[in-house]
Write a protein that holds these residues in place. Structure first.
Motif, PDB file in Angstrom:
ATOM      1  N   GLY A 107      18.514 -32.298 -24.453  1.00  0.00           N
ATOM      2  CA  GLY A 107      17.143 -31.842 -24.621  1.00  0.00           C
ATOM      3  C   GLY A 107      16.899 -30.434 -24.128  1.00  0.00           C
ATOM      4  N   HIS A 108      17.970 -29.685 -23.865  1.00  0.00           N
ATOM      5  CA  HIS A 108      17.821 -28.314 -23.400  1.00  0.00           C
ATOM      6  C   HIS A 108      17.519 -27.380 -24.570  1.00  0.00           C
ATOM      7  CE1 HIS A 108      20.599 -29.238 -19.694  1.00  0.00           C
ATOM      8  NE2 HIS A 108      19.524 -29.999 -19.745  1.00  0.00           N
ATOM      9  N   LYS A 109      16.868 -26.276 -24.269  1.00  0.00           N
ATOM     10  CA  LYS A 109      16.530 -25.297 -25.298  1.00  0.00           C
ATOM     11  C   LYS A 109      17.654 -24.299 -25.545  1.00  0.00           C
ATOM     12  CE  LYS A 109      11.515 -25.458 -24.565  1.00  0.00           C
ATOM     13  NZ  LYS A 109      10.305 -24.655 -24.227  1.00  0.00           N
ATOM     14  N   ARG A 110      18.569 -24.173 -24.588  1.00  0.00           N
ATOM     15  CA  ARG A 110      19.650 -23.205 -24.718  1.00  0.00           C
ATOM     16  C   ARG A 110      20.779 -23.590 -23.782  1.00  0.00           C
ATOM     17  NH1 ARG A 110      17.412 -17.548 -22.527  1.00  0.00           N
ATOM     18  NH2 ARG A 110      19.498 -16.933 -23.186  1.00  0.00           N
ATOM     19  N   TYR A 111      21.865 -22.830 -23.860  1.00  0.00           N
ATOM     20  CA  TYR A 111      22.961 -22.994 -22.909  1.00  0.00           C
ATOM     21  C   TYR A 111      23.504 -21.608 -22.593  1.00  0.00           C
ATOM     22  CZ  TYR A 111      26.884 -22.032 -26.122  1.00  0.00           C
ATOM     23  OH  TYR A 111      27.788 -21.429 -26.960  1.00  0.00           O
ATOM     24  N   VAL A 112      24.428 -21.532 -21.639  1.00  0.00           N
ATOM     25  CA  VAL A 112      25.011 -20.248 -21.252  1.00  0.00           C
ATOM     26  C   VAL A 112      26.477 -20.226 -21.672  1.00  0.00           C
ATOM     27  CG1 VAL A 112      25.638 -18.732 -19.341  1.00  0.00           C
ATOM     28  CG2 VAL A 112      23.423 -19.906 -19.335  1.00  0.00           C
ATOM     29  N   PRO A 113      26.836 -19.378 -22.636  1.00  0.00           N
ATOM     30  CA  PRO A 113      28.242 -19.268 -23.030  1.00  0.00           C
ATOM     31  C   PRO A 113      28.975 -18.264 -22.150  1.00  0.00           C
ATOM     32  CG  PRO A 113      26.889 -17.958 -24.511  1.00  0.00           C
ATOM     33  CD  PRO A 113      25.947 -18.586 -23.508  1.00  0.00           C
ATOM     34  N   LEU A 114      30.079 -18.685 -21.569  1.00  0.00           N
ATOM     35  CA  LEU A 114      30.982 -17.750 -20.918  1.00  0.00           C
ATOM     36  C   LEU A 114      31.872 -17.145 -21.997  1.00  0.00           C
ATOM     37  CD1 LEU A 114      31.890 -19.953 -17.818  1.00  0.00           C
ATOM     38  CD2 LEU A 114      29.944 -18.402 -18.132  1.00  0.00           C
ATOM     39  N   GLY A 115      32.546 -16.042 -21.697  1.00  0.00           N
ATOM     40  CA  GLY A 115      33.302 -15.378 -22.749  1.00  0.00           C
ATOM     41  C   GLY A 115      34.531 -14.656 -22.250  1.00  0.00           C
ATOM     42  N   THR A 116      35.365 -14.240 -23.194  1.00  0.00           N
ATOM     43  CA  THR A 116      36.574 -13.478 -22.871  1.00  0.00           C
ATOM     44  C   THR A 116      36.516 -12.058 -23.431  1.00  0.00           C
ATOM     45  OG1 THR A 116      37.672 -14.381 -24.842  1.00  0.00           O
ATOM     46  CG2 THR A 116      38.040 -15.529 -22.747  1.00  0.00           C
ATOM     47  N   SER A 117      35.431 -11.717 -24.082  1.00  0.00           N
ATOM     48  CA  SER A 117      35.253 -10.376 -24.632  1.00  0.00           C
ATOM     49  C   SER A 117      34.323  -9.587 -23.716  1.00  0.00           C
ATOM     50  CB  SER A 117      34.660 -10.454 -26.043  1.00  0.00           C
ATOM     51  OG  SER A 117      34.382  -9.168 -26.552  1.00  0.00           O
ATOM     52  N   ARG A 118      34.840  -8.504 -23.150  1.00  0.00           N
ATOM     53  CA  ARG A 118      34.061  -7.729 -22.181  1.00  0.00           C
ATOM     54  C   ARG A 118      33.113  -6.772 -22.896  1.00  0.00           C
ATOM     55  NH1 ARG A 118      33.041  -3.458 -19.031  1.00  0.00           N
ATOM     56  NH2 ARG A 118      33.088  -3.709 -16.745  1.00  0.00           N
ATOM     57  N   LYS A 119      31.809  -6.974 -22.685  1.00  0.00           N
ATOM     58  CA  LYS A 119      30.811  -6.043 -23.193  1.00  0.00           C
ATOM     59  C   LYS A 119      30.658  -4.899 -22.189  1.00  0.00           C
ATOM     60  CE  LYS A 119      30.310  -9.229 -26.268  1.00  0.00           C
ATOM     61  NZ  LYS A 119      31.096  -9.133 -27.525  1.00  0.00           N
ATOM     62  N   PHE A 120      30.139  -3.767 -22.644  1.00  0.00           N
ATOM     63  CA  PHE A 120      30.149  -2.592 -21.775  1.00  0.00           C
ATOM     64  C   PHE A 120      29.246  -2.744 -20.556  1.00  0.00           C
ATOM     65  CE2 PHE A 120      26.709  -1.555 -24.772  1.00  0.00           C
ATOM     66  CZ  PHE A 120      25.710  -1.102 -23.930  1.00  0.00           C
ATOM     67  N   TRP A 121      28.285  -3.670 -20.619  1.00  0.00           N
ATOM     68  CA  TRP A 121      27.392  -3.851 -19.474  1.00  0.00           C
ATOM     69  C   TRP A 121      27.889  -4.931 -18.505  1.00  0.00           C
ATOM     70  CZ3 TRP A 121      26.130  -5.266 -24.477  1.00  0.00           C
ATOM     71  CH2 TRP A 121      25.996  -6.641 -24.719  1.00  0.00           C
ATOM     72  N   TYR A 122      29.033  -5.549 -18.803  1.00  0.00           N
ATOM     73  CA  TYR A 122      29.560  -6.579 -17.914  1.00  0.00           C
ATOM     74  C   TYR A 122      30.051  -5.958 -16.606  1.00  0.00           C
ATOM     75  CZ  TYR A 122      29.492 -10.273 -21.487  1.00  0.00           C
ATOM     76  OH  TYR A 122      29.108 -11.204 -22.407  1.00  0.00           O
ATOM     77  N   VAL A 123      30.169  -6.801 -15.585  1.00  0.00           N
ATOM     78  CA  VAL A 123      30.589  -6.369 -14.258  1.00  0.00           C
ATOM     79  C   VAL A 123      31.934  -7.013 -13.947  1.00  0.00           C
ATOM     80  CG1 VAL A 123      29.994  -6.341 -11.808  1.00  0.00           C
ATOM     81  CG2 VAL A 123      28.178  -6.209 -13.535  1.00  0.00           C
TER      82      VAL A 123
END
Length: 236
Positions: A107-123
């Protein structure tokens, strides 16, 4: 018992069979019948390991039919519900398919996907090394989008992957969550593949094996002299 016609590689993970369709006590040749809590069954291909004597049943959820995906997500959501999850975090790549479906079932509206592609704003501090039994030798890192942290911190998080086998991917996910100051309330997967994952998770913390749930578990398989596969107690 259902007598299955010879199956092509694309035929697996496409149908949910009624309870008792296949015998699950050994003598497997090309497929392993995984059994859900209500007795329904899904056929998984058998993948021999490099030693030629052992094998594992395989699940690639983004190649499964919508019927199979829906059945797995519904059952996993039911098993995770007692942990009262407020947000689902999914591990790439195949875990994202399952995580999104489970979040909807909860019943959640969204989820959080983790990833292996580094975006330029990632830390970089919010990333950890990642390895997988299905992609050995590939050097990857697991990232969380820093913009997603408010969805995770202070909430009851469940961490989901499609399959837990050696435990390497889940350990990376837990390490990343720890780097974010988060301890998931539970871990979920469609398939717990053999028992190899238990020791690494227990070494991290004795709580994790008990807080890890799967829709079904499959054993390590060993080849008999006649070429058939059966469950093995061997841990390799």
């Amino acid at each position: 018992m259902t007598v299955a016609k010879p199956m092509e590689p694309h035929d697996y993970w496409q149908e949910v069979f009624p309870p008792g369709s296949f015998v699950g006590d050994g003598g497997f040749r090309t497929f392993f019948p995984a059994t859900l809590a209500d007795g329904r069954q899904i056929l998984l291909p058998i993948r021999p390991l490099s030693d030629g004597r052992h094998a594992l049943a395989s699940l690639i959820i983004n190649q499964a039919s919508f019927e199979v995906e829906d059945a797995l997500a519904e059952e996993l959501a039911a098993r995770l519900a007692p942990f009262r999850p407020e947000i689902v975090a999914g591990l790439p790549t195949l875990g994202l398919t399952l995580a999104a479906a489970v979040a909807r079932k909860l019943g959640h509206k969204r989820y959080v996907p983790l990833g292996t592609s580094r975006k330029f704003w990632y830390v970089d501090d919010l990333s950890v090394p990642l390895s997988s039994i299905t992609t050995p030798g590939q050097k990857k890192r697991l990232y969380v989008d820093p913009r997603m942290l408010p969805l995770l911190r202070g909430w009851r998080v469940v961490l989901i992957d499609d399959v837990i086998s050696s435990g390497a991917s889940i350990l990376a996910g837990l390490s990343l969550m720890a780097a974010c100051g988060i301890e998931p309330v539970a871990i979920g997967a469609a398939m717990l593949q053999s028992e190899r994952w238990r020791q690494p998770l227990a070494e991290l913390s004795p709580q994790w094996p008990d807080r890890t749930v799967g829709v079904f578990a499959t054993p390590m398989l060993v080849r008999a002299d006649d070429g058939a596969w059966s469950a093995s107690d061997t841990r390799i």
